[in-house]
Design an enzyme around this catalytic site. Sequence first.
Site, PDB file in Angstrom:
ATOM      1  N   TYR A 143     -67.828 -14.341  34.981  1.00  0.00           N
ATOM      2  CA  TYR A 143     -68.174 -15.335  33.962  1.00  0.00           C
ATOM      3  C   TYR A 143     -68.541 -16.675  34.597  1.00  0.00           C
ATOM      4  CZ  TYR A 143     -66.350 -12.098  30.486  1.00  0.00           C
ATOM      5  OH  TYR A 143     -66.137 -11.005  29.695  1.00  0.00           O
ATOM      6  N   LYS A 196     -58.668  -3.670  39.901  1.00  0.00           N
ATOM      7  CA  LYS A 196     -59.419  -2.466  40.291  1.00  0.00           C
ATOM      8  C   LYS A 196     -59.559  -2.500  41.815  1.00  0.00           C
ATOM      9  CE  LYS A 196     -61.955   1.207  39.301  1.00  0.00           C
ATOM     10  NZ  LYS A 196     -61.444   2.437  38.677  1.00  0.00           N
ATOM     11  N   ASP A 210     -58.340   1.198  34.618  1.00  0.00           N
ATOM     12  CA  ASP A 210     -58.640   2.371  33.775  1.00  0.00           C
ATOM     13  C   ASP A 210     -57.357   3.028  33.277  1.00  0.00           C
ATOM     14  OD1 ASP A 210     -58.613   2.561  36.529  1.00  0.00           O
ATOM     15  OD2 ASP A 210     -59.983   4.250  36.672  1.00  0.00           O
ATOM     16  N   ASP A 240     -60.730 -10.096  29.171  1.00  0.00           N
ATOM     17  CA  ASP A 240     -61.496 -10.200  27.929  1.00  0.00           C
ATOM     18  C   ASP A 240     -61.381  -8.886  27.152  1.00  0.00           C
ATOM     19  OD1 ASP A 240     -63.175 -11.236  26.055  1.00  0.00           O
ATOM     20  OD2 ASP A 240     -64.982 -11.207  27.287  1.00  0.00           O
TER      21      ASP A 240
END
Length: 337
Positions: free
Chosen positions: A123, A172, A205, A229
């Site tokens: 972002y 991740k 995940d 988000d």
Amino acid sequence: MHNVTLIPGDGIGPSIAEVAVRVIEASGVDVAWHRVEAGLSAIDKYKDPLPQNVIDSIKETRVALKGPLTTPVGSGFRSVNVALRKEFDLYANVRPARTYPGVSARYKDIDLVTVRENTEEFYAGIEHYIDPSRSAAETIGVVTRSGSERIVRYAYEYARKHGRKKVTTVHKANILKYTGGLFLEVARSVASEYPEITSDDKIIDNMAMQMVINPHQFDVIVTTNLFGDILSDLASGLVGGLGMAPGANIGYSAAIFEAVHGSAPDITGKNLANPSAILLAGVMMLRHLNEMEAADRIEKTVADIVAEGKYVTKDLNPAVPIGTKEMGEEIVRRLKK
Ligand code: NAD
């Protein structure tokens, strides 16, 4: 007296912001509202979605309550929300998700808080096409050690202050070995300074699946910008959608409180918007201003009214003919009693 910048916003924003002003005033807290315009209405008036007077006002008051702002998808001006976060370095996005009796939801007794890094990674606005024919595009996600440390520390300090027991770091790092790896390394190091709080970490995940099948195992979640988000909306979905979801954007020099939902153009001007999310954002703002008693009273009044289901908007109970204004008036009436 507290000075607070009020940005009514676009679409349903002005109608729900008005309810928030009346309810906060009815709670007895003395607020001098500095009303300014941003978003579409500011473009009409100032040819700028984020005029300088909005920035000046927040610099002065250091606290703002904001209605949702419309952002064009794909093209057009960049998000004013993102611009405000950058301008004031509002690095922590705090999004609680709680179940409220009376709101139809998949689970009962959920009380989760997502602490999302709000300024870095995808972002930060570092994106471009690689050539004039637009054969490929790049978005560069930068994660810094200092940015990771301040958000993780914020999450642990939040947990400590609010008596929460567990912080889960989401990442991740198995694939994003550098950005994810750095964030995880910093998180594990900060966690070791808070032995009284249980710490764990999960890959994004697996985390998404775990939140859907057993959300009660989580308490405070801290993660990078994009994952935060998405996971915070997932958390809102677990407790019945965005109708009751507030958010705070916190920095060292300013804090902006808002509903998580958008400007809802499909119901604008119809007196249908549920004001609860902006009211709960107002509750977070009052706690930030140390107005604990008024915050507790407003939260309890909103929760009671929602649980009763008689003076609520259609999204909460389609069987009653109550609109935004009427729900607001009932909350004001009970607070003044
Ligand atoms: P949205 O949240 O505005 O609407 C999604 C759905 O939820 C719609 O059906 C809407 O009617 C309903 N809804 C939203 N708030 C409601 C409320 N208070 N009461 C009852 N129903 C409500 O999302 P969207 O349609 O994807 O976005 C519309 C605009 O809002 C876009 O321009 C988007 O960029 C902007 N947006 C702004 C913010 C913000 O300012 N923080 C956040 C999200 C979206």
